[in-house]
Design an enzyme around this catalytic site. Structure first.
Site, short mmCIF file in Angstrom:
data_model
loop_
_atom_site.label_atom_id
_atom_site.label_comp_id
_atom_site.label_asym_id
_atom_site.label_seq_id
_atom_site.Cartn_x
_atom_site.Cartn_y
_atom_site.Cartn_z
N LYS A 102 -3.05 4.39 7.10
CA LYS A 102 -3.31 4.86 8.46
C LYS A 102 -3.03 6.34 8.58
O LYS A 102 -2.05 6.82 8.03
CB LYS A 102 -2.40 4.13 9.44
CG LYS A 102 -2.63 2.63 9.56
CD LYS A 102 -1.65 2.06 10.55
CE LYS A 102 -1.27 0.62 10.34
NZ LYS A 102 -1.43 -0.01 9.06
N ARG A 122 7.22 0.09 1.91
CA ARG A 122 7.10 -1.08 2.79
C ARG A 122 5.93 -1.96 2.38
O ARG A 122 4.93 -1.47 1.86
CB ARG A 122 6.95 -0.65 4.25
CG ARG A 122 5.81 0.33 4.54
CD ARG A 122 6.23 1.22 5.72
NE ARG A 122 5.15 1.98 6.31
CZ ARG A 122 4.74 3.18 5.86
NH1 ARG A 122 5.26 3.71 4.76
NH2 ARG A 122 3.80 3.83 6.50
N ARG A 146 -8.97 -8.67 10.77
CA ARG A 146 -8.84 -9.63 9.66
C ARG A 146 -9.64 -10.89 9.95
O ARG A 146 -9.32 -11.97 9.48
CB ARG A 146 -7.36 -10.02 9.46
CG ARG A 146 -6.51 -8.90 8.91
CD ARG A 146 -5.32 -9.44 8.13
NE ARG A 146 -4.52 -8.32 7.66
CZ ARG A 146 -3.42 -7.90 8.28
NH1 ARG A 146 -2.96 -8.52 9.36
NH2 ARG A 146 -2.76 -6.86 7.81
N ARG A 200 0.83 -1.20 0.00
CA ARG A 200 0.00 0.00 0.00
C ARG A 200 0.87 1.25 0.00
O ARG A 200 0.59 2.20 -0.70
CB ARG A 200 -0.91 -0.03 1.22
CG ARG A 200 -1.72 1.23 1.41
CD ARG A 200 -2.45 1.21 2.74
NE ARG A 200 -3.47 0.19 2.79
CZ ARG A 200 -3.80 -0.48 3.90
NH1 ARG A 200 -3.17 -0.24 5.03
NH2 ARG A 200 -4.75 -1.38 3.87
N TYR A 201 1.90 1.25 0.82
CA TYR A 201 2.84 2.38 0.88
C TYR A 201 4.06 2.04 0.03
O TYR A 201 4.50 0.89 0.03
CB TYR A 201 3.31 2.59 2.32
CG TYR A 201 2.22 2.85 3.33
CD1 TYR A 201 1.55 4.06 3.35
CD2 TYR A 201 1.88 1.89 4.27
CE1 TYR A 201 0.57 4.31 4.30
CE2 TYR A 201 0.91 2.13 5.22
CZ TYR A 201 0.26 3.34 5.24
OH TYR A 201 -0.70 3.58 6.18
N ASP A 210 -7.07 3.36 10.59
CA ASP A 210 -6.83 2.77 9.28
C ASP A 210 -8.04 3.15 8.43
O ASP A 210 -9.15 2.70 8.71
CB ASP A 210 -6.67 1.25 9.41
CG ASP A 210 -5.56 0.72 8.53
OD1 ASP A 210 -5.55 1.09 7.33
OD2 ASP A 210 -4.72 -0.03 9.02
N ASP A 229 -11.24 -1.05 14.14
CA ASP A 229 -11.68 -1.08 12.74
C ASP A 229 -13.12 -1.52 12.62
O ASP A 229 -13.68 -2.15 13.52
CB ASP A 229 -10.77 -2.03 11.95
CG ASP A 229 -9.37 -1.47 11.76
OD1 ASP A 229 -9.27 -0.29 11.34
OD2 ASP A 229 -8.39 -2.18 12.06
N CYS A 262 -3.58 -17.80 13.91
CA CYS A 262 -3.03 -17.09 15.06
C CYS A 262 -3.03 -18.04 16.25
O CYS A 262 -3.74 -19.04 16.26
CB CYS A 262 -3.89 -15.88 15.40
SG CYS A 262 -3.91 -14.66 14.09
N CYS A 315 -10.94 -8.81 15.91
CA CYS A 315 -9.90 -8.84 14.87
C CYS A 315 -10.35 -8.15 13.58
O CYS A 315 -11.43 -8.44 13.07
CB CYS A 315 -9.52 -10.28 14.57
SG CYS A 315 -8.35 -10.40 13.21
N CYS A 358 -8.63 -12.95 18.52
CA CYS A 358 -9.18 -11.78 19.20
C CYS A 358 -10.58 -11.54 18.63
O CYS A 358 -10.78 -11.58 17.42
CB CYS A 358 -8.30 -10.56 18.92
SG CYS A 358 -6.54 -10.92 19.20
#
Ligand SMILES: *Cc1c(COP(=O)(O)O)cnc(C)c1O
Ligand code: SF4
Length: 347
Positions: free
Chosen positions: A317, A96, A114, A92-93, A310, A273, A105, A112, A109
């Site tokens: 972000k 990076r 995602r 996206r950037y 985000d 999010d 995972c 989450c 969570c």
């Protein structure tokens, strides 16, 4: 309480381990059928079952409100898919990329971002897909930093981790490798000498720990973080502002202090999010700004994360305040909330 020696992965296992009451079984089975559940022994041990508002339970024990979705929520709330040039890479950037090695995972969570993409059995990048992803990074010379995320990259065996780290470190223009993980908290026993060695390649490597409440930093988690930092890998943290978990300045400040005491520099505080079924976790941005203002007023500068949002749709972000400078830049607010004129000539 029964011994908790394995990861709890279903509503019935949560009942057996006395993490939830039997009367909640039917409701939570519906939630577990929709979103992955995992509570490791290390985290189960941190839950105070006598506390109906336990901040660990709230983050990991499923809740029937997860089945309520709202129009503005989205299965890909931060727009990862829109910026994926090859499988496993999000670019996206310009400087990076994210490299998503695994989709599982150690714990799931409940908030989450995602949650539609992660879960057990969602697999990892195949060997061929990993090679394609590394080829993309190798031929894209503006990529200065690679961020291993997922899923949780520290679920890989030390051998596979070492393989990926070595291949990344061999790319000349990749100068920094960052690893986003929850494993030092969720499964501190996985942070072994071998896994720490696997992270050491000679390239600057940072480990970013996801932590939302001071209770997560028990003795074993602290020791796991110390093993990483003592090996020359600096640590940062990212937290999510969560209603009922850390949405007051005392709780958030205690978390930030616990992190700093572990030599972990608070990096980001994410506004929650718009992931499906997570409305009960979201605060307003105004509440978040008020908490950040109070944090700035009462705690060391080392304890200050940046509060970020985000932007839905994959726009990246952005810091969301609070703002201390008046819009015309003639007045500045101090940590007590008092305003001061700022000389025009110095602007
Ligand atoms: C969050 C994120 C990053 C890392 O952003 P930093 O501000 O450098 O921490 C990079 N790429 C994507 C796609 C991200 O979502
Ligand atoms: S560790 Fe991260 S990716 Fe995994 S469930 Fe939690 S928030 Fe999602």
């Amino acid at each position: 309480m029964p011994a908790r020696d394995k990861t709890l992965r279903s509503a019935s296992e949560l009942v057996e381990a006395q993490v939830i009451k039997p009367e909640r079984l039917a409701g939570l089975q519906k939630v577990a059928a929709r979103y992955a559940v995992a509570i490791t022994p290390a985290l189960a041990d941190l839950i105070d079952t006598a506390n109906p508002h336990d901040p660990i339970a709230r983050q990991f024990v499923p809740d029937e409100r997860e089945l309520e979705t709202h129009a503005q929520e989205n299965g890909d709330p931060i727009g990862d898919e829109a910026h994926s040039p090859v499988a496993g890479v999000v670019h996206r950037y310009p400087d990076r990329v994210l490299l998503k090695l695994v989709n599982a995972c150690a714990v799931y969570c409940r908030f989450c971002f995602r949650r539609e993409m992660v879960g057990p059995g969602r697999g990892a990048l195949t060997g061929a897909a990993l090679t394609t992803a590394l080829d993309y990074i190798a031929r894209t010379s503006q990529i200065w930093e690679v961020i291993l995320t997922g899923g949780d990259p520290l679920l890989l065996s030390p051998r596979r981790l070492k393989d990926v780290m070595t291949r990344l470190a061999a790319i000349d223009h990749v100068k920094v490798i960052r690893i986003h993980t929850r494993v030092p908290i969720a499964a501190p026993e996985r942070v072994t000498a071998a896994s720490v060695r696997a992270l050491r390649t000679g390239k600057a490597t940072f480990l970013v720990l996801h932590a939302n409440h001071a209770h997560e930093l028990g003795e074993k988690a602290r020791a796991a973080c110390a093993r990483v930092i003592d090996a020359g890998i600096p640590m940062l943290s990212q937290s999510v502002l969560l209603r009922g978990v850390n949405d007051d300045v005392g709780t958030l400040g205690a978390l930030m202090r616990a992190l700093v005491e572990c030599r972990i520099k608070p990096y980001y505080l994410h506004h929650a999010d718009l992931a499906p079924g997570t409305a009960h976790f979201r605060t307003t941005i105004a509440e978040g700004q008020e908490i950040m203002r109070a944090l700035r007023g009462r705690y060391s500068g080392l304890c200050q994360p940046q509060y970020v949002l985000d932007i839905p749709g994959g726009h990246g972000k952005s810091p969301i305040g609070p703002n201390y400078l008046s819009p015309d830049r003639t007045e500045i607010t101090d940590f007590k909330g008092a305003r001061h004129a700022y000389a025009a000539a110095a602007r």
